[in-house]
Design a protein around this motif. Structure first.
Motif: not given
Length: 244
Positions: A153-168, A171-184
């Motif tokens: 069961l602990r593996h189910a929680g462990l596997w969520l670390l990557y989606p959480l890292a991807y979310l961060a 969001l960080a990539r979008g904040a760094l790109l200028s508004p209107g950038s393709t696929a910001r």
């Protein structure tokens, strides 16, 4: 005088009964890895590499290419399989890719649909390889050709670390790109311009709970799925004596 080798005294089993290579399994896994690599290469050739590599779809397929490639090599050489949490995690991530695409992004009834135009040519080829072929291939390999057991069961929680890292990352990539950038923001449900940070975090909670349920399902299936045929072993004449 050389003492005889006794079974159960710490001698690896493969030293006495070396496992037979599994060429068919290796070939199937190599084909899955090749499908992932082909789809990734096509996307990189048709688009901007930094933007292409920012998609969860592409990143999860890179993982498939690596893990299934290594698994193919091990099956060909008769070596032990990769750890269950590695193959199980790979299944979870590529399943997220396939399910989110077909149920959300390619669904015209979805609030986050990305069906603005019909794909054709090489775009259509890569799209099918990355969103359909590899998820189905990995699922079949895991269900039918990978030995069950080893997931907790602990593996189910462990596997969520990557989606959480991807979310961060998204969001960080979008904040760094200028508004209107393709696929910001790579996906509509992560678009801060449309939903605001509160809306995006709300979407993330809903998707995160769904991903956790998927991970729990994989752990549960691991306990009831069929065991693949046991690999055959060659017994050396030195270890077993003449066959009768």
């Amino acid at each position: 005088m050389i003492a005889p080798i006794r079974m159960g005294m710490g001698v690896p089993a493969e030293a006495v009964v070396p496992p037979v290579r599994r060429p068919r399994v290796a070939a199937f896994r190599a084909l899955i890895a090749l499908a992932a690599v082909t789809g990734i290469v096509i996307d990189l050739a048709l688009g901007s590499p930094p933007r292409v590599l920012s998609y969860f779809t592409v990143q999860s397929n890179v993982l498939v290419a690596v893990v299934l490639g290594l698994s193919a090599g091990r099956a060909w050489q008769g070596r032990p399989a990769l750890r269950p949490w590695v193959t199980g995690g790979t299944l979870v991530y590529i399943s997220i890719t396939g399910l989110v695409y077909h149920l959300v992004l390619a669904n015209e009834a979805s609030a986050f649909s990305m069906t603005g135009g019909t794909l054709s040519g090489w775009h259509a080829v890569s799209n099918q390889l990355l969103h359909t072929v590899t998820p189905i291939g990995v699922a079949l390999d895991w269900l039918l050709l990978t030995r069950p057991g080893g997931l907790r069961l602990r593996h189910a929680g462990l596997w969520l670390l990557y989606p959480l890292a991807y979310l961060a990352f998204a969001l960080a990539r979008g904040a760094l790109l200028s508004p209107g950038s393709t696929a910001r923001y790579p996906y509509p449900f992560l678009d801060v311009d449309l939903h605001g940070y509160a809306g995006v975090l709300g979407n993330a909670v809903v998707f995160g709970l769904s991903f956790y349920a998927l991970a729990l399902l994989v752990v549960g299936l691991d306990r009831i799925r069929p065991r693949p045929p046991a690999p055959e072993y060659r017994i050396s004449s030195q270890a077993a004596g003449p066959l009768k």
